[in-house]
Scaffold this motif. Structure first.
Motif, PDB file in Angstrom:
ATOM      1  N   GLY A 382     -60.726  40.094  13.024  1.00 35.63           N
ATOM      2  CA  GLY A 382     -61.991  40.741  12.729  1.00 35.63           C
ATOM      3  C   GLY A 382     -61.985  41.390  11.358  1.00 35.63           C
ATOM      4  N   SER A 383     -63.105  41.978  11.008  1.00 39.20           N
ATOM      5  CA  SER A 383     -63.239  42.539   9.657  1.00 39.20           C
ATOM      6  C   SER A 383     -62.443  43.828   9.466  1.00 39.20           C
ATOM      7  CB  SER A 383     -64.715  42.794   9.341  1.00 39.20           C
ATOM      8  OG  SER A 383     -65.258  43.732  10.249  1.00 39.20           O
ATOM      9  N   THR A 384     -62.137  44.521  10.564  1.00 40.19           N
ATOM     10  CA  THR A 384     -61.272  45.710  10.486  1.00 40.19           C
ATOM     11  C   THR A 384     -60.091  45.502  11.436  1.00 40.19           C
ATOM     12  OG1 THR A 384     -62.640  46.818  12.145  1.00 40.19           O
ATOM     13  CG2 THR A 384     -63.125  47.288   9.830  1.00 40.19           C
ATOM     14  N   PRO A 385     -59.192  44.593  11.109  1.00 43.04           N
ATOM     15  CA  PRO A 385     -58.144  44.192  12.059  1.00 43.04           C
ATOM     16  C   PRO A 385     -57.098  45.265  12.270  1.00 43.04           C
ATOM     17  CG  PRO A 385     -57.739  43.213   9.911  1.00 43.04           C
ATOM     18  CD  PRO A 385     -59.086  43.893   9.813  1.00 43.04           C
ATOM     19  N   THR A 386     -56.466  45.205  13.435  1.00 45.50           N
ATOM     20  CA  THR A 386     -55.294  46.030  13.712  1.00 45.50           C
ATOM     21  C   THR A 386     -54.045  45.181  13.486  1.00 45.50           C
ATOM     22  OG1 THR A 386     -56.426  47.449  15.304  1.00 45.50           O
ATOM     23  CG2 THR A 386     -54.032  47.319  15.466  1.00 45.50           C
ATOM     24  N   LEU A 387     -53.178  45.632  12.606  1.00 44.24           N
ATOM     25  CA  LEU A 387     -51.942  44.927  12.270  1.00 44.24           C
ATOM     26  C   LEU A 387     -50.795  45.592  13.021  1.00 44.24           C
ATOM     27  CD1 LEU A 387     -52.587  44.680   8.423  1.00 44.24           C
ATOM     28  CD2 LEU A 387     -53.146  42.990  10.189  1.00 44.24           C
ATOM     29  N   SER A 388     -49.866  44.794  13.539  1.00 44.10           N
ATOM     30  CA  SER A 388     -48.778  45.339  14.356  1.00 44.10           C
ATOM     31  C   SER A 388     -47.467  44.679  13.997  1.00 44.10           C
ATOM     32  CB  SER A 388     -49.085  45.147  15.846  1.00 44.10           C
ATOM     33  OG  SER A 388     -49.183  43.767  16.167  1.00 44.10           O
ATOM     34  N   TRP A 389     -46.358  45.325  14.409  1.00 44.25           N
ATOM     35  CA  TRP A 389     -45.021  44.837  14.118  1.00 44.25           C
ATOM     36  C   TRP A 389     -44.046  45.490  15.088  1.00 44.25           C
ATOM     37  CZ3 TRP A 389     -48.259  47.679  11.104  1.00 44.25           C
ATOM     38  CH2 TRP A 389     -47.948  49.037  10.948  1.00 44.25           C
ATOM     39  N   ASN A 390     -42.833  44.960  15.140  1.00 42.73           N
ATOM     40  CA  ASN A 390     -41.799  45.523  16.001  1.00 42.73           C
ATOM     41  C   ASN A 390     -41.159  46.740  15.331  1.00 42.73           C
ATOM     42  OD1 ASN A 390     -42.218  43.527  17.879  1.00 42.73           O
ATOM     43  ND2 ASN A 390     -40.507  42.253  17.195  1.00 42.73           N
ATOM     44  N   PRO A 391     -40.701  47.706  16.117  1.00 45.33           N
ATOM     45  CA  PRO A 391     -40.053  48.879  15.521  1.00 45.33           C
ATOM     46  C   PRO A 391     -38.715  48.507  14.890  1.00 45.33           C
ATOM     47  CG  PRO A 391     -39.831  48.928  17.908  1.00 45.33           C
ATOM     48  CD  PRO A 391     -40.765  47.792  17.598  1.00 45.33           C
ATOM     49  N   VAL A 392     -38.339  49.269  13.874  1.00 43.54           N
ATOM     50  CA  VAL A 392     -37.048  49.109  13.201  1.00 43.54           C
ATOM     51  C   VAL A 392     -36.200  50.327  13.529  1.00 43.54           C
ATOM     52  CG1 VAL A 392     -35.869  49.034  10.970  1.00 43.54           C
ATOM     53  CG2 VAL A 392     -37.951  47.693  11.334  1.00 43.54           C
ATOM     54  N   SER A 393     -35.032  50.115  14.096  1.00 43.80           N
ATOM     55  CA  SER A 393     -34.141  51.219  14.425  1.00 43.80           C
ATOM     56  C   SER A 393     -33.732  51.941  13.150  1.00 43.80           C
ATOM     57  CB  SER A 393     -32.896  50.695  15.153  1.00 43.80           C
ATOM     58  OG  SER A 393     -31.997  51.746  15.429  1.00 43.80           O
ATOM     59  N   GLY A 394     -34.042  53.225  13.082  1.00 49.39           N
ATOM     60  CA  GLY A 394     -33.727  54.011  11.898  1.00 49.39           C
ATOM     61  C   GLY A 394     -34.887  54.158  10.945  1.00 49.39           C
ATOM     62  N   GLY A 395     -35.933  53.346  11.092  1.00 46.92           N
ATOM     63  CA  GLY A 395     -37.079  53.440  10.207  1.00 46.92           C
ATOM     64  C   GLY A 395     -37.864  54.722  10.466  1.00 46.92           C
ATOM     65  N   LYS A 396     -38.350  55.355   9.409  1.00 47.73           N
ATOM     66  CA  LYS A 396     -39.078  56.625   9.534  1.00 47.73           C
ATOM     67  C   LYS A 396     -40.587  56.399   9.574  1.00 47.73           C
ATOM     68  CE  LYS A 396     -35.704  59.803   9.039  1.00 47.73           C
ATOM     69  NZ  LYS A 396     -35.484  60.984   9.883  1.00 47.73           N
ATOM     70  N   VAL A 397     -41.115  55.881   8.488  1.00 45.94           N
ATOM     71  CA  VAL A 397     -42.542  55.647   8.329  1.00 45.94           C
ATOM     72  C   VAL A 397     -42.730  54.215   7.862  1.00 45.94           C
ATOM     73  CG1 VAL A 397     -44.614  56.298   7.015  1.00 45.94           C
ATOM     74  CG2 VAL A 397     -43.037  58.069   7.821  1.00 45.94           C
ATOM     75  N   TYR A 398     -43.788  53.572   8.330  1.00 46.97           N
ATOM     76  CA  TYR A 398     -44.076  52.195   7.936  1.00 46.97           C
ATOM     77  C   TYR A 398     -45.239  52.178   6.944  1.00 46.97           C
ATOM     78  CZ  TYR A 398     -41.283  51.206  12.088  1.00 46.97           C
ATOM     79  OH  TYR A 398     -40.286  51.166  13.017  1.00 46.97           O
ATOM     80  N   MET A 399     -45.125  51.322   5.946  1.00 48.68           N
ATOM     81  CA  MET A 399     -46.191  51.130   4.973  1.00 48.68           C
ATOM     82  C   MET A 399     -46.710  49.707   5.106  1.00 48.68           C
ATOM     83  SD  MET A 399     -46.150  51.265   0.779  1.00 48.68           S
ATOM     84  CE  MET A 399     -45.300  49.673   0.618  1.00 48.68           C
ATOM     85  N   ALA A 400     -47.952  49.562   5.559  1.00 49.85           N
ATOM     86  CA  ALA A 400     -48.593  48.258   5.651  1.00 49.85           C
ATOM     87  C   ALA A 400     -49.462  48.062   4.418  1.00 49.85           C
ATOM     88  CB  ALA A 400     -49.432  48.165   6.917  1.00 49.85           C
ATOM     89  N   SER A 401     -49.311  46.914   3.766  1.00 56.78           N
ATOM     90  CA  SER A 401     -50.070  46.619   2.555  1.00 56.78           C
ATOM     91  C   SER A 401     -50.906  45.369   2.776  1.00 56.78           C
ATOM     92  CB  SER A 401     -49.129  46.394   1.358  1.00 56.78           C
ATOM     93  OG  SER A 401     -48.293  47.510   1.151  1.00 56.78           O
ATOM     94  N   VAL A 402     -52.145  45.396   2.311  1.00 57.05           N
ATOM     95  CA  VAL A 402     -53.039  44.240   2.402  1.00 57.05           C
ATOM     96  C   VAL A 402     -53.480  43.867   0.996  1.00 57.05           C
ATOM     97  CG1 VAL A 402     -55.262  43.396   3.238  1.00 57.05           C
ATOM     98  CG2 VAL A 402     -53.829  44.801   4.733  1.00 57.05           C
ATOM     99  N   TYR A 403     -53.279  42.601   0.654  1.00 57.38           N
ATOM    100  CA  TYR A 403     -53.681  42.046  -0.638  1.00 57.38           C
ATOM    101  C   TYR A 403     -54.720  40.960  -0.410  1.00 57.38           C
ATOM    102  CZ  TYR A 403     -49.670  44.148  -3.108  1.00 57.38           C
ATOM    103  OH  TYR A 403     -48.771  45.009  -3.666  1.00 57.38           O
TER     104      TYR A 403
END
Length: 521
Positions: A382-403
């Motif tokens: 859709g025009s405002t999609p929800t993006l998802s991913w698996n957790p990373v052990s030890g990861g603090k904050v995730y940065m999703a980028s769209v180009y």
């Protein structure tokens, strides 16, 4: 009885009202990226969300915004959407702790938000002042002539393995010598300076483990000279500095060169097979040692070491004086995965530092796993999609980028969760790229007030100047990040390779997912 009930109800409502804390304010300023001039952004939409409640405002002429959110809120999400047609990207910060913006006395702090924007073509300031650094490079009394002369357009290209007669000023201006061993480096400043100071590194980057640049897995300087402080006068004059090279060899020159043992442990990376003799080979790792040689200069790359079929390498490094903590050997360790077409999929990096107090201590590098994306490549959303991913052990904050399809940054979202919705409608029928980044040190508050473009530029994978990576292919997003990195280098100086150089003992780790596409309905 009815009157008593009414009185009781009134008392209850009064008590409820008394227990409801008054609204609390959040405020700040919105600017363009520092590389774009850091100007206030007028008319940007600023949207704060607490639970299901959403409040919105627009920035003023000075870029200021102010919002009122519920008084019982502990966290909030903030989205900043720039005015259309100005080339800026939107930002989202999810689950920001409100306590960070309140002092013990109830006063509210302010947030500075930097929207990614194209770099300025010209930086404001004083007229350009320039000068030239020149001299002759010799080895054993004989001039050192480069076999790979560079032109003026290559001034900011880093030293490349198998080049001789290289001279590096300030950590990032690089030239080659002519047939007489002479070099010239143009130096300029817009800061109304009458002189510029920087360190000087010169030598032949021709050392290999096999004697053949095509088959080597280790590249390093065969000869070098390091001058900590060189002044160039910016009044149109020429400053002369001759250099004599010496061996970059721990056996022939043990007072100035040593080795550091570095091992790679890739067991924490899912889906990585670093064995080149295996039919399923799809990954490799490398170490890039650099010398942080002076406070007024950038790093100088000391070598490239590729872990093909091995787990441990002895890296040749400049020998920092024993006990000296003011200089460092920085180590960027990279593990990357590629597909059957030799296109880079994802990568993980680990940053470490050594100084005069621990340079002789061997290092074992472990890598942070990469985010695995939960939306299939080429999906229709859709025009405002929800993006998802698996957790990373030890990861603090995730940065999703769209180009967008041309590789231009559209939106960046920071979240501690493993999914995030794009808050602005994307163009119907268009194709977009996206990926996810994380590290094991950075908290949400560390991202606010930082330039997101600087991080985007740091995620560039330089394949051109890595001999063993030249057969790998990038993508439009990597090309855009490369352009950002080049712009930062030319306008603002070298990008820091690590965000936290105070973590000298333990370092930090980061990783980037593969880049996928989706199409908007």
């Amino acid at each position: 009885m009815k009157k008593a009930w009414s009185v009781a109800l009134g008392i209850s409502l009064l008590a409820l009202w008394a227990c409801t804390p008054p609204p609390q304010g959040i405020q700040g300023y919105v600017f363009t990226s520092p590389g774009a001039g850091g100007q206030p952004v007028h008319g940007a939409r600023v949207v704060a969300q607490v639970g299901n409640r959403q409040v919105e405002t627009a920035t003023g002429l000075d870029g200021r915004f102010s919002l009122q959110i519920p008084g019982n809120a502990q966290t909030f999400s903030l989205t900043v959407i720039p005015p259309k047609g100005q080339g800026m990207a939107a930002l989202t910060y999810e689950e920001v702790p409100l306590s960070a913006y309140r002092s013990p006395y109830g006063a509210a702090s302010e947030m500075n938000i930097y929207l990614p924007a194209p770099p300025s073509r010209s930086l404001p300031g004083y007229p350009l002042r320039s000068g030239t650094l020149t001299g002759t490079v010799t080895l054993g009394g004989q001039p050192v002539a480069s076999s790979t002369p560079r032109n003026s357009n290559q001034l900011f290209d880093p030293p490349a393995p198998c080049e001789d007669g290289l001279v590096v000023f300030g950590g990032f201006r690089t030239v080659t010598t002519d047939t007489n061993g002479q070099y010239q480096i143009p130096v300029a400043s817009t800061n109304n300076l009458y002189a510029a100071s920087g360190s000087l590194w010169a030598g032949n980057y021709t050392g290999t483990d096999t004697g053949d640049c095509q088959t080597a897995t280790e590249y390093y300087w065969s000869h070098f000279q390091y001058v900590p402080d060189v002044w160039v006068y910016l009044n149109g004059s020429t400053t002369q500095r001759d250099v004599a090279l010496e061996a970059f060899d721990p056996q022939a020159n043990p007072n100035r060169v040593t080795t550091l043992q570095v091992s790679h442990d890739l067991s924490g990376l899912s889906g990585y097979n670093p064995d080149p003799n295996s039919p399923g080979w799809n990954a490799l790792s490398l170490s890039l040692p650099s010398f942080n040689h002076a406070i007024h200069s950038g790093e100088v790359e000391l070598g490239q070491y590729y872990y093909l079929g091995t787990t441990t390498k002895a890296l040749r490094v400049y020998k920092i004086p024993s006990g000296a903590p003011s200089q460092q050997i920085s180590l960027v360790n990279v593990a990357l995965r590629f597909d059957s077409n030799f296109q880079v999929r994802d990568f993980s990096r680990a940053f470490h530092w050594r100084d005069g107090t621990n340079l002789g201590t061997p290092l074992t590098v472990t890598f942070l796993d990469t985010p695995k994306l939960g939306v299939g490549d080429g999906a229709t959303l859709g025009s405002t999609p929800t993006l998802s991913w698996n957790p990373v052990s030890g990861g603090k904050v995730y940065m999703a980028s769209v180009y967008d399809g041309g590789g231009n940054l559209v939106w960046v979202g920071f979240t501690p969760k493993t999914s995030i919705a794009v808050p602005l409608p994307l163009q119907g029928g268009a194709t977009y790229f996206w990926d996810v980044y994380t590290d094991d040190q950075t908290e949400m508050l560390d991202y606010i007030g930082r330039d997101p473009l600087a991080l985007q530029a740091r995620l560039y994978v330089d394949l051109e100047h890595r001999p063993r990576l030249k057969d790998l292919r990038g993508n439009p997003v990597n090309s855009t990040r490369g352009e950002l990195a080049q712009a930062f280098l030319e306008n603002l100086g070298p990008l820091p390779q690590g965000a936290y150089q105070g973590l000298l003992q333990r370092g930090y780790r980061e990783s980037l997912s593969e880049i996928r596409t989706f199409r908007v309905q």
